[in-house]
Design a protein around this motif. Structure first.
Motif, PDB file in Angstrom:
ATOM      1  N   ILE A 122      14.191 -10.827   7.722  1.00 52.35           N
ATOM      2  CA  ILE A 122      13.741 -11.029   6.349  1.00 52.35           C
ATOM      3  C   ILE A 122      13.354  -9.680   5.774  1.00 52.35           C
ATOM      4  O   ILE A 122      13.138  -8.709   6.504  1.00 52.35           O
ATOM      5  CB  ILE A 122      12.558 -12.016   6.229  1.00 52.35           C
ATOM      6  N   TYR A 123      13.256  -9.625   4.466  1.00 59.75           N
ATOM      7  CA  TYR A 123      12.880  -8.410   3.753  1.00 59.75           C
ATOM      8  C   TYR A 123      11.739  -8.763   2.820  1.00 59.75           C
ATOM      9  O   TYR A 123      11.822  -9.730   2.075  1.00 59.75           O
ATOM     10  CB  TYR A 123      14.080  -7.859   2.979  1.00 59.75           C
ATOM     11  N   VAL A 124      10.684  -7.969   2.883  1.00 63.36           N
ATOM     12  CA  VAL A 124       9.492  -8.221   2.077  1.00 63.36           C
ATOM     13  C   VAL A 124       9.385  -7.125   1.022  1.00 63.36           C
ATOM     14  O   VAL A 124       9.414  -5.937   1.359  1.00 63.36           O
ATOM     15  CB  VAL A 124       8.215  -8.248   2.948  1.00 63.36           C
ATOM     16  N   ALA A 125       9.300  -7.549  -0.244  1.00 63.83           N
ATOM     17  CA  ALA A 125       9.145  -6.597  -1.352  1.00 63.83           C
ATOM     18  C   ALA A 125       7.659  -6.366  -1.597  1.00 63.83           C
ATOM     19  O   ALA A 125       6.862  -7.296  -1.538  1.00 63.83           O
ATOM     20  CB  ALA A 125       9.803  -7.147  -2.610  1.00 63.83           C
ATOM     21  N   TYR A 126       7.307  -5.126  -1.861  1.00 71.32           N
ATOM     22  CA  TYR A 126       5.912  -4.745  -2.084  1.00 71.32           C
ATOM     23  C   TYR A 126       5.744  -4.081  -3.438  1.00 71.32           C
ATOM     24  O   TYR A 126       6.655  -3.432  -3.947  1.00 71.32           O
ATOM     25  CB  TYR A 126       5.447  -3.751  -1.015  1.00 71.32           C
ATOM     26  N   ALA A 127       4.545  -4.252  -3.986  1.00 66.61           N
ATOM     27  CA  ALA A 127       4.148  -3.574  -5.219  1.00 66.61           C
ATOM     28  C   ALA A 127       2.852  -2.830  -4.931  1.00 66.61           C
ATOM     29  O   ALA A 127       2.135  -3.149  -3.980  1.00 66.61           O
ATOM     30  CB  ALA A 127       3.930  -4.581  -6.339  1.00 66.61           C
ATOM     31  N   VAL A 128       2.578  -1.845  -5.752  1.00 68.88           N
ATOM     32  CA  VAL A 128       1.321  -1.105  -5.642  1.00 68.88           C
ATOM     33  C   VAL A 128       0.210  -1.992  -6.200  1.00 68.88           C
ATOM     34  O   VAL A 128       0.383  -2.619  -7.252  1.00 68.88           O
ATOM     35  CB  VAL A 128       1.396   0.224  -6.425  1.00 68.88           C
ATOM     36  N   THR A 129      -0.915  -2.076  -5.489  1.00 67.37           N
ATOM     37  CA  THR A 129      -2.027  -2.901  -5.962  1.00 67.37           C
ATOM     38  C   THR A 129      -2.520  -2.389  -7.306  1.00 67.37           C
ATOM     39  O   THR A 129      -2.313  -1.231  -7.661  1.00 67.37           O
ATOM     40  CB  THR A 129      -3.190  -2.906  -4.950  1.00 67.37           C
ATOM     41  N   SER A 130      -3.176  -3.263  -8.047  1.00 62.85           N
ATOM     42  CA  SER A 130      -3.622  -2.907  -9.390  1.00 62.85           C
ATOM     43  C   SER A 130      -4.596  -1.735  -9.387  1.00 62.85           C
ATOM     44  O   SER A 130      -4.682  -1.000 -10.366  1.00 62.85           O
ATOM     45  CB  SER A 130      -4.231  -4.112 -10.098  1.00 62.85           C
ATOM     46  N   ASP A 131      -5.328  -1.530  -8.279  1.00 59.80           N
ATOM     47  CA  ASP A 131      -6.235  -0.382  -8.216  1.00 59.80           C
ATOM     48  C   ASP A 131      -5.517   0.894  -7.767  1.00 59.80           C
ATOM     49  O   ASP A 131      -6.111   1.959  -7.724  1.00 59.80           O
ATOM     50  CB  ASP A 131      -7.436  -0.675  -7.304  1.00 59.80           C
ATOM     51  N   GLY A 132      -4.220   0.773  -7.419  1.00 54.50           N
ATOM     52  CA  GLY A 132      -3.427   1.930  -7.028  1.00 54.50           C
ATOM     53  C   GLY A 132      -3.724   2.453  -5.638  1.00 54.50           C
ATOM     54  O   GLY A 132      -3.228   3.495  -5.245  1.00 54.50           O
ATOM     55  N   GLU A 133      -4.497   1.718  -4.871  1.00 56.49           N
ATOM     56  CA  GLU A 133      -4.941   2.197  -3.561  1.00 56.49           C
ATOM     57  C   GLU A 133      -4.119   1.670  -2.393  1.00 56.49           C
ATOM     58  O   GLU A 133      -4.290   2.119  -1.273  1.00 56.49           O
ATOM     59  CB  GLU A 133      -6.418   1.818  -3.342  1.00 56.49           C
ATOM     60  N   GLY A 134      -3.279   0.690  -2.610  1.00 59.27           N
ATOM     61  CA  GLY A 134      -2.542   0.117  -1.492  1.00 59.27           C
ATOM     62  C   GLY A 134      -1.324  -0.647  -1.950  1.00 59.27           C
ATOM     63  O   GLY A 134      -0.919  -0.568  -3.102  1.00 59.27           O
ATOM     64  N   SER A 143       6.955  -7.901 -10.045  1.00 56.76           N
ATOM     65  CA  SER A 143       6.025  -6.793 -10.282  1.00 56.76           C
ATOM     66  C   SER A 143       5.863  -6.527 -11.770  1.00 56.76           C
ATOM     67  O   SER A 143       4.747  -6.366 -12.271  1.00 56.76           O
ATOM     68  CB  SER A 143       6.516  -5.524  -9.575  1.00 56.76           C
ATOM     69  N   ILE A 144       6.973  -6.504 -12.480  1.00 56.43           N
ATOM     70  CA  ILE A 144       6.929  -6.296 -13.935  1.00 56.43           C
ATOM     71  C   ILE A 144       6.152  -7.433 -14.586  1.00 56.43           C
ATOM     72  O   ILE A 144       5.284  -7.201 -15.435  1.00 56.43           O
ATOM     73  CB  ILE A 144       8.358  -6.194 -14.509  1.00 56.43           C
ATOM     74  N   GLN A 145       6.444  -8.656 -14.167  1.00 51.80           N
ATOM     75  CA  GLN A 145       5.764  -9.842 -14.719  1.00 51.80           C
ATOM     76  C   GLN A 145       4.254  -9.768 -14.490  1.00 51.80           C
ATOM     77  O   GLN A 145       3.469 -10.156 -15.344  1.00 51.80           O
ATOM     78  CB  GLN A 145       6.339 -11.088 -14.050  1.00 51.80           C
ATOM     79  N   ASP A 146       3.855  -9.266 -13.318  1.00 52.25           N
ATOM     80  CA  ASP A 146       2.428  -9.196 -12.974  1.00 52.25           C
ATOM     81  C   ASP A 146       1.758  -7.899 -13.431  1.00 52.25           C
ATOM     82  O   ASP A 146       0.570  -7.704 -13.206  1.00 52.25           O
ATOM     83  CB  ASP A 146       2.242  -9.356 -11.460  1.00 52.25           C
ATOM     84  N   GLY A 147       2.522  -7.009 -14.059  1.00 54.10           N
ATOM     85  CA  GLY A 147       1.959  -5.770 -14.585  1.00 54.10           C
ATOM     86  C   GLY A 147       1.585  -4.750 -13.526  1.00 54.10           C
ATOM     87  O   GLY A 147       0.679  -3.938 -13.733  1.00 54.10           O
ATOM     88  N   VAL A 148       2.286  -4.776 -12.392  1.00 52.39           N
ATOM     89  CA  VAL A 148       2.048  -3.788 -11.341  1.00 52.39           C
ATOM     90  C   VAL A 148       3.343  -3.025 -11.086  1.00 52.39           C
ATOM     91  O   VAL A 148       4.420  -3.430 -11.536  1.00 52.39           O
ATOM     92  CB  VAL A 148       1.536  -4.449 -10.036  1.00 52.39           C
ATOM     93  N   SER A 149       3.253  -1.932 -10.353  1.00 59.29           N
ATOM     94  CA  SER A 149       4.425  -1.100 -10.080  1.00 59.29           C
ATOM     95  C   SER A 149       5.120  -1.537  -8.795  1.00 59.29           C
ATOM     96  O   SER A 149       4.494  -1.619  -7.737  1.00 59.29           O
ATOM     97  CB  SER A 149       4.006   0.366  -9.934  1.00 59.29           C
TER      98      SER A 149
END
Length: 74
Positions: free
Chosen positions: A6-18, A39-45
């Motif tokens: 499987i492949y897991v996609a990750y985004a940067v947390t809203s605080d930019g720390e993880g 990520s775009i929908q949730d407003g994160v990178s």
């Protein structure tokens, strides 16, 4: 589903720390596409995709029931 990659996609947390997982898929390309859209929908990178070559049922069911990945499609 034991041992399936499987492949897991990750985004940067809203605080930019993880990083936080946003979705998984059995296709790396699809995991990236969906992960980027969520990520775009949730407003994160969007950050990227990690592969897991020997995922088991416990790993692929670790997302909470209210996670966007688990919402029922109508």
């Amino acid at each position: 589903m034991n041992g399936e990659p499987i492949y897991v996609a990750y985004a940067v947390t809203s605080d930019g720390e993880g990083l936080m997982p946003v979705c998984w898929h059995t296709s790396k390309q699809r995991a990236g596409e969906v992960g980027e859209a969520l990520s775009i929908q949730d407003g994160v990178s969007f950050w990227g995709v990690f592969g897991c070559n020997h995922a088991d049922y416990q790993a692929i069911t670790c997302f909470p029931d209210d996670h966007p990945l688990n919402t029922k499609q109508s």
